[in-house]
Design an enzyme around this catalytic site. Structure first.
Site, PDB file in Angstrom:
ATOM      1  N   LYS A 153       0.827  -1.210   0.000  1.00  0.00           N
ATOM      2  CA  LYS A 153       0.000   0.000   0.000  1.00  0.00           C
ATOM      3  C   LYS A 153       0.865   1.265   0.000  1.00  0.00           C
ATOM      4  CE  LYS A 153      -2.946   0.702   3.578  1.00  0.00           C
ATOM      5  NZ  LYS A 153      -2.803   2.047   4.190  1.00  0.00           N
ATOM      6  N   ARG A 187       2.802   5.951  -3.318  1.00  0.00           N
ATOM      7  CA  ARG A 187       3.920   6.790  -3.768  1.00  0.00           C
ATOM      8  C   ARG A 187       4.116   6.696  -5.275  1.00  0.00           C
ATOM      9  NH1 ARG A 187       4.297   5.618   1.533  1.00  0.00           N
ATOM     10  NH2 ARG A 187       5.676   6.804   2.909  1.00  0.00           N
ATOM     11  N   GLY A 194      -4.981   7.915   5.481  1.00  0.00           N
ATOM     12  CA  GLY A 194      -4.078   8.882   6.103  1.00  0.00           C
ATOM     13  C   GLY A 194      -2.847   9.129   5.246  1.00  0.00           C
ATOM     14  N   ASP A 207       2.498  -1.213  11.724  1.00  0.00           N
ATOM     15  CA  ASP A 207       1.166  -1.617  11.252  1.00  0.00           C
ATOM     16  C   ASP A 207       0.833  -3.072  11.592  1.00  0.00           C
ATOM     17  OD1 ASP A 207       0.677   0.885  10.252  1.00  0.00           O
ATOM     18  OD2 ASP A 207       1.320   0.397   8.222  1.00  0.00           O
ATOM     19  N   ARG A 261      -5.496   1.588  18.202  1.00  0.00           N
ATOM     20  CA  ARG A 261      -5.290   0.131  18.075  1.00  0.00           C
ATOM     21  C   ARG A 261      -4.950  -0.542  19.397  1.00  0.00           C
ATOM     22  NH1 ARG A 261      -2.553   0.074  12.029  1.00  0.00           N
ATOM     23  NH2 ARG A 261      -4.566   0.120  10.961  1.00  0.00           N
ATOM     24  N   ARG A 280      -7.048  -3.433   9.826  1.00  0.00           N
ATOM     25  CA  ARG A 280      -6.047  -4.354  10.384  1.00  0.00           C
ATOM     26  C   ARG A 280      -6.551  -5.028  11.668  1.00  0.00           C
ATOM     27  NH1 ARG A 280      -2.240  -3.509   6.653  1.00  0.00           N
ATOM     28  NH2 ARG A 280      -1.666  -1.376   6.137  1.00  0.00           N
TER      29      ARG A 280
END
Ligand code: S3P
Length: 438
Positions: free
Chosen positions: A25, A30, A98, A319, A350, A393
């Site tokens: 991702k 990018r 984000g 992550d 989280r 996630r």
């Protein structure tokens, strides 16, 4: 399969077989961004076609960039240079992403366009001053709501100047926003990181012909510079692989090979943490896409042991903690995580989101401002209904918990899985997880 709002995982089973996970991702975002401001045609293969990257594609399309995106992740972008961007007719809706918002804040800060960026409820609750403060020092006019959250309003500015900036938090998104603004700003922008964070922006800027200097924890870019179109092959996302790495690592008899996974040293904290817990993980077929390393990852299930997670590994696994908490809950002994307060500022908090669900599933734990202590048990989880809080996630992590559960686990608010891993349910079933939409 379209992922609905609720998933149910039946207890038991194992994970077995080979898998290819979707494109990374961070790298996909990018590639789309730099291809859109480069001169010439950029060809991308393996791009993640999840909702977050679609938000980035839609945003640049709305600014007049011609992007031909196929469902198989092949993209062709006709870049007309940075000055080829046109003001969007309306505000840019970046959904849950984000990365799109923070990186585009830097990229658009010196564009001379007025742009408003907004997103969904989760994105509109996330802190943005971390990017607007350094961009403001560079001469950009970027406003947030009074509490520092989106919508983010960029007011026409062209003459950015270079700054020297010490990042107060280890954040690749903030670093990247400043680098992308630095690409346009006059002079030498210098960024100092408190700890190494993912360096995909640095690698990709170079692939697009930009010059930057990286020495230890300092990155310098001299602006202004133009980018030249190139070809980018996006490796598989280690953050998506993480759910199956954890699932296979915690079930004896499991054996999974995940092919073509990005193994950039700034992203492999999950492998190092699992290995410290006793996991059997092997890398093979190690090679490079040109700018990013990749490998096939084979995991065989064993017994895991709780550990004190080294603070130095936190940024490179940032992550993957929802998945790692599931591993910790099934490991023998205690696992302690500290210095990870950033987890409270992701798509959800989280630490609290995972702690709440784990407690429902019978796991003993305590939380702190910057971490969690989980008392693992080889018994695993009891049945229950857990909330994901709309965090992709968190939802995928609880799905994997089914492998070690005594009864079914129901997970609510799962549609956000499509932001990063639209084929998750199919992949999980292919490997043997008894997962279904309900
Ligand atoms: C990302 C950086 C990380 C990560 C996010 C993607 C990126 O965020 O959590 O999912 O692509 O640069 P921070 O930089 O805020 O830690």
């Amino acid at each position: 399969m379209i992922i609905g709002d609720r998933l149910c995982v039946e207890p038991g089973g194992t994970l077995y077989g080979d898998l290819q996970v979707p494109g990374d991702k961070s790298i996909s975002h990018r590639a789309v961004m730099l291809g859109s401001i480069a001169t010439g045609t950029t060809e991308i293969t393996g791009c993640l076609m999840g909702e977050d990257v679609r938000s980035t594609i839609a945003a640049f399309s709305a600014m007049g960039v011609s992007i031909n995106a196929r469902e198989n992740g092949q993209l062709s972008i006709e870049g007309r240079g940075y000055s080829g961007l046109n003001p969007p007719a309306s505000q840019l809706d970046l959904g849950n992403s984000g990365t799109s918002m923070r990186l585009m804040a830097g990229l658009l800060a010196g564009s001379g366009m007025s742009v408003t960026m907004t997103g969904d409820q989760s994105l509109c609750a996330r802190p943005m001053r971390r990017v607007t403060a350094p961009l403001g020092q560079m001469g950009a006019i970027v406003d947030t709501q009074p509490d520092g959250t989106p919508p983010l309003i960029i007011t026409r500015a062209t003459d950015l100047h270079a700054i020297s900036y010490e990042l107060p938090v280890a954040s690749a998104q903030v670093k990247s926003a400043i680098l992308l603004a630095g690409l346009r700003a006059c002079g030498r922008t210098r960024i100092v990181e408190p700890a190494p964070t993912r360096d995909h922006t640095e690698r990709m800027l170079r692939a697009f012909g930009a010059a930057l200097e990286v020495v230890a924890n300092e990155i310098c870019i001299e602006g202004p510079q133009e980018l030249t179109a190139t070809s980018i092959a996006v490796p598989g996302d280690i953050s998506s692989a993480a759910f199956f790495l954890v699932g296979a690592a915690m079930v004896e008899g499991a054996a999974v090979t995940i092919k073509n996974v990005g193994v950039n040293p700034t992203r492999i904290g999950v492998l190092e943490i699992l290995r410290l817990m006793g996991a059997d993980i092997e890398l093979s077929n190690e090679r490079s896409t040109g700018s990013e390393p990749l490998a096939d990852l084979t995991v065989r299930g064993t017994r895991l042991t709780g550990i004190d997670i080294p603070a130095a590994l936190v940024p490179s696994a940032i992550d993957e903690f929802p998945a790692l908490f599931i591993a910790a809950a099934c490991a023998k002994g205690r696992t302690r995580l500290a210095e990870a307060g950033e987890l409270r500022h992701k798509e959800s908090d989280r630490i609290d989101m995972m702690a709440h669900g784990l407690e429902i599933l019978g796991v003993k734990l305590t939380t702190s401002a910057d971490g969690i202590e989980i008392t693992g048990s080889e018994r695993g989880f009891r049945a229950g209904r857990v909330a994901s809080g709309g965090d992709h996630r968190v939802a995928m992590a609880f799905a994997v918990a089914g492998l070690k559960a005594a009864g079914p686990i129901e997970i609510t608010d799962c549609s956000a899985i499509a932001t990063s891993y639209p084929g998750f349910v199919d992949s999980a079933r292919q490997l043997g997880l008894k997962l279904a939409a309900i």
